[in-house]
Design an enzyme around this catalytic site. Structure first.
Site, PDB file in Angstrom:
ATOM      1  N   ASP A   1      36.452   8.675  60.025  1.00 41.38           N
ATOM      2  CA  ASP A   1      37.806   9.179  60.279  1.00 41.38           C
ATOM      3  C   ASP A   1      38.725   8.032  60.701  1.00 41.38           C
ATOM      4  O   ASP A   1      38.676   7.566  61.841  1.00 41.38           O
ATOM      5  CB  ASP A   1      37.719  10.268  61.365  1.00 41.38           C
ATOM      6  CG  ASP A   1      39.094  10.868  61.710  1.00 41.38           C
ATOM      7  OD1 ASP A   1      40.122  10.347  61.227  1.00 41.38           O
ATOM      8  OD2 ASP A   1      39.117  11.859  62.466  1.00 41.38           O
TER       9      ASP A   1
ATOM     10  N   GLU B   1      36.002  17.524  65.730  1.00 43.45           N
ATOM     11  CA  GLU B   1      36.784  17.166  64.544  1.00 43.45           C
ATOM     12  C   GLU B   1      35.891  16.935  63.316  1.00 43.45           C
ATOM     13  O   GLU B   1      36.187  17.460  62.238  1.00 43.45           O
ATOM     14  CB  GLU B   1      37.657  15.939  64.841  1.00 43.45           C
ATOM     15  CG  GLU B   1      38.833  16.289  65.758  1.00 43.45           C
ATOM     16  CD  GLU B   1      39.420  15.098  66.487  1.00 43.45           C
ATOM     17  OE1 GLU B   1      39.063  13.955  66.142  1.00 43.45           O
ATOM     18  OE2 GLU B   1      40.237  15.305  67.404  1.00 43.45           O
TER      19      GLU B   1
ATOM     20  N   ASP C   1      44.582  20.879  64.850  1.00 42.28           N
ATOM     21  CA  ASP C   1      44.061  19.523  65.019  1.00 42.28           C
ATOM     22  C   ASP C   1      45.032  18.839  65.972  1.00 42.28           C
ATOM     23  O   ASP C   1      46.129  18.455  65.591  1.00 42.28           O
ATOM     24  CB  ASP C   1      44.033  18.826  63.646  1.00 42.28           C
ATOM     25  CG  ASP C   1      43.723  17.335  63.744  1.00 42.28           C
ATOM     26  OD1 ASP C   1      43.359  16.858  64.840  1.00 42.28           O
ATOM     27  OD2 ASP C   1      43.852  16.641  62.709  1.00 42.28           O
TER      28      ASP C   1
ATOM     29  N   LYS D   1      46.669  12.391  74.484  1.00 46.09           N
ATOM     30  CA  LYS D   1      45.266  12.746  74.244  1.00 46.09           C
ATOM     31  C   LYS D   1      44.323  11.745  74.911  1.00 46.09           C
ATOM     32  O   LYS D   1      43.229  12.113  75.345  1.00 46.09           O
ATOM     33  CB  LYS D   1      45.013  12.785  72.736  1.00 46.09           C
ATOM     34  CG  LYS D   1      43.670  13.370  72.339  1.00 46.09           C
ATOM     35  CD  LYS D   1      43.583  13.478  70.838  1.00 46.09           C
ATOM     36  CE  LYS D   1      42.219  13.968  70.383  1.00 46.09           C
ATOM     37  NZ  LYS D   1      42.156  14.034  68.915  1.00 46.09           N
TER      38      LYS D   1
END
Lengths: 180, 603
Positions: free
Chosen positions: B169, B146, B8, B69
């Site tokens: 999330d 994800e 992850d 990211k």
């Protein structure tokens, strides 16, 4: 021995029964045999893999347990550290004038503090030395920077919160001020 | 064939997991942490990744890179160490570190990985992630979403019908909502929404701001200018937030936080869950908008959602859980470690690709304990509940009386300590035990459960090798409700049951003592002192009467009383034995020691 005998007999029986289909029949057995052999190999392989995995998991588990045992009580020690910081903060207030009540009181505090420190050292819990040493991100956390001409760049100027190691492991990083 | 690790690769933190014995396992890094900060730093020749990089950030701002990211898939470059780096190159350094940690843990080279990306990532962003893996020396077998990974971690792919899943999330710094459709091994992302600047750090900040303003009101001191005080406040705020997930209120105490007119000032405040919720309510509630938007974009109503999954550390906050439950009218799936489920799902995907998941045989467990009845009506468990089957277990027992010709094997199932409260699975007898004193015969009882839950119970006289077997197939006939009921009953009656078991033990002890005393008197014959003998016999008579009356306290008292004289006799027996030096008898005593203390009740 007995088994073999029985086997032969059945084969012979079949030979007698179906003499013409001998070739074909044998082939069928051969095919069946090959299939079973193949299956057997796959199963053996699987069995080996599972056994190997089990052994590896066991090994890793054992390592993890020994690691956990080595650092037994780590969580508890971590929780105690802020209390030690507070002892130090209290002691820092002492003006070393033994006449006044506060100083007398704090001298008792200092004794309790040094008892506590002794216990920590006996349990292999040590302060991380910082001041005057080069900043090391493995054991320290930089929270501030400042500039001082007379000091080399990247050296620790001040410790804002002490860091501690337990055996070889850093259980709290020292918070430091670094010369820039 | 090596393992495929699951990664992850997060904005603030990353996590790596691997499938181990069919279960995903999070790998701890070299600092003993389960997640690694996604931070990279350059310091001269040295490259730092993770917590180390984060800790030196203030001394090296220009050469420390966080949240890379956010740049993935763009042409933007970051400068560090007088060099321009692509986002792929920086991400690769994080991946390399995770790869190394995995290799350290597994003790073997790791070459392949499954990496997760947000569901909204476009092709360029996915390709960039794949490239980052390649640079790190990883063959990226698959890039998965994800939310898909989270669904895999909860085993939601195993359902037969097509399902619509909403994944909520809320991490350290980003918030994502995704709606997926999955069924028959196929995943489809229906819609995504979110806020990439909202997370746990914002909640901490609200607590800090509150503490600073309260302290200013109380003491007139502005802590926000004191960097050290702020650092202490930050740690306390985070801890308070975590505490409030399980408690109604928490104490924040920071002694010597500041000074006023030369004297120390302490910060001592109580923060209630209600106050914390007040402080952050607008932030919490703001997450509903993306949820509604995602539903709208997918052209769905909240009632169309079959499953809801919570991911990210901030979903531990009870208010958030309630909020989601209320909005969607469904109890969400939430694991113990919501910040690890994505990596775990990626590891499962890795296992699917290596075939490890297919090879996996789903093994059953015994829903209830299995055992036999022993002296005093006690259930002695041989196979405890939740043992993975197939399995077998054996234990050696003995007789409860002299010359006992047979033993009754009463096979039981259940969690209660006394035999009569449990379910009887079967009964059989092992007969023709040669005459022998109590406790001498060795009867081995073996339980064997095969993969189908069929139980074979064998009792074997180890002296004669004679054995008797029973096969019980009805074991599985209990429904889940019945099993639950039995487990619950055991919990409810725990105290009373334990008392009864203790009573049985007291009686067993009394019984054994009478037996031992009688034996000692017999063995000593005329060598026993007439006075001692008489006293022992009287006390035995008393104890036997007491046993008949079933008065536990009285039995205890009389057992103790008999014990005194019995010890005296026993000492004599040993003296006698030492004098005569009978080796056979010694051997017999030793043998007796191997035997479990539990005895069969004479029937």
């Amino acid at each position: 021995m007995e088994k073999e005998f029985v086997k032969k007999e059945t084969q012979e029986e079949q030979n007698i029964e179906l003499p013409k289909k001998k070739e074909k029949k044998k082939n069928k057995f051969e095919i069946e045999n090959e299939k079973l052999k193949e299956e057997n190999q796959i199963l053996n392989e699987k069995c080996l893999r599972i056994s190997a995995e089990l052994q590896n998991v066991k090994k890793r588990n054992a390592e993890e347990i020994s690691r956990l045992l080595k650092y037994d009580g780590e969580t508890f020690i971590k929780k105690i550290l802020p209390t030690i910081d507070n002892f130090e903060r209290a002691i820092l207030l002492d003006d070393a004038n033994l006449e006044d009540e506060v100083s007398k009181f704090l001298s008792g505090f200092k004794m309790i503090y040094s008892n506590l420190k002794n216990i920590l050292e006996e349990s292999e819990i040590k302060e991380i030395p910082c001041v005057g040493l080069p900043f090391d991100p493995n054991t320290m956390e930089a929270v501030l920077t400042d500039h001082e001409e007379n000091m080399e760049k990247g050296m620790v100027m001040e410790v804002l919160q002490k860091g501690y190691t337990y055996k070889e492991k850093v259980i709290r990083h020292a918070m430091v001020k670094v010369n820039d | 064939m090596g393992k495929i690790i699951g990664i992850d690769l997060g904005t603030t933190n990353s996590c790596v997991a691997v499938l181990e014995g069919g279960e995903p396992k999070v790998i701890v890094n070299d600092e003993g942490e389960r997640t690694t900060p996604s931070v990279v730093a350059f310091k001269g020749e040295e490259e730092l990744v993770g917590a180390r990089a984060k800790r030196q950030a203030v001394t090296n701002v220009n050469n420390t890179i966080a949240s890379i990211k956010r740049l993935m898939g763009t042409k933007e470059k970051v400068t560090a160490n007088d060099k321009k780096w692509t986002p792929e190159e920086i991400s690769a350094k994080i991946l390399s570190k995770l790869k190394k940690d995995a290799e350290n843990y597994l003790g073997e080279d790791v070459k392949e990985a499954v990496i997760t990306v947000p569901a909204y990532f476009n092709d360029a962003q996915r390709q960039a992630t794949k490239n980052a893996g390649k640079i790190a020396g990883l063959d990226v077998k698959r890039i998965i979403n994800e939310p898909t990974a989270a669904a895999l971690a909860y085993g939601l792919d195993k359902q037969e019908k097509l399902q619509t899943i909403l994944v909520y999330d809320l991490g350290g710094g980003t918030f994502d909502v995704s709606i997926l459709e999955l069924g028959d091994g196929l995943f489809e992302v229906k819609s995504t929404a979110g806020n990439n600047r909202l997370g746990g750090d914002d909640f901490d900040q609200r607590i800090i701001d509150y503490l600073v303003s309260e302290f200013k009101k109380q003491e007139g001191i502005d802590l926000s200018k004191d960097k050290m005080a702020m650092q202490r406040l930050k740690d306390s705020a985070e801890k308070a937030k975590k505490d409030l997930s399980g408690m109604a209120k928490t104490q924040i105490s920071l002694p010597f936080i500041s000074q006023k007119d030369g004297s120390p000032v302490h910060l001592e405040m109580e923060l209630s869950k209600a106050k914390f919720e007040d402080l952050c309510r607008d932030l919490f509630d703001s997450t509903l908008e993306p949820v509604r938007k995602a539903l709208k974009d997918a052209k769905l109503k909240s009632s169309d959602i079959d499953e809801v999954i919570l991911v990210g550390g901030s979903t531990r906050i009870p208010y958030i859980q309630e909020l989601v439950k209320k909005e969607l009218g469904k109890e969400p799936h939430k694991g113990v470690n919501p910040d690890e489920v994505v990596a775990m799902g990626a590891a499962i995907q890795g296992g699917v690709l290596t075939g490890e998941v297919d090879d996996l045989v789903l093994l059953d467990v015994t829903p209830l304990s299995l055992g036999i009845e022993t002296l005093g009506g006690v259930m002695t468990v041989l196979i405890p509940r939740n043992t993975t089957i197939p399995t077998s277990k054996s234990q050696v027992f003995s007789t409860a009386a002299d010359n006992q010709p047979a033993v009754d094997i009463h096979v039981l199932q259940g969690e209660r300590p006394m035999a009569q409260d449990n379910k009887t699975l079967g009964n059989f007898q092992l007969m023709d035990i040669p005459p022998a004193p109590r406790g001498i015969p060795q009867i081995e009882v073996k339980f064997d459960i095969d993969a189908n839950g069929i139980v074979h119970v064998t009792a074997k006289d180890l002296g004669t090798n004679k054995e008797q077997t029973i096969t019980i197939t009805s074991n599985t006939s209990l429904s889940d409700e019945e099993i639950d009921k039995m487990v619950k009953e055991a919990e409810q009656n725990k105290e009373a049951d334990e008392k009864r078991k203790e009573q049985a033990n007291v009686k067993n002890d009394a019984d054994s003592l009478i037996f031992a005393t009688e034996k000692a008197i017999k063995d000593l014959g005329d060598k026993v002192d007439e006075k001692d003998k008489k006293e022992a016999e009287e006390k035995m008579k008393d104890l036997k009467e007491s046993l008949e009356k079933d008065d536990i306290e009285d039995i205890k008292k009389k057992t103790e009383s008999l014990n005194e004289i019995a010890m005296k006799l026993a000492t004599k027996v040993y003296e006698q034995a030492a004098k005569e030096q009978k080796p056979e008898e010694n051997a017999q005593t030793e043998k007796k020691d191997d035997v479990e203390e539990a005895n069969y009740e004479e029937k």
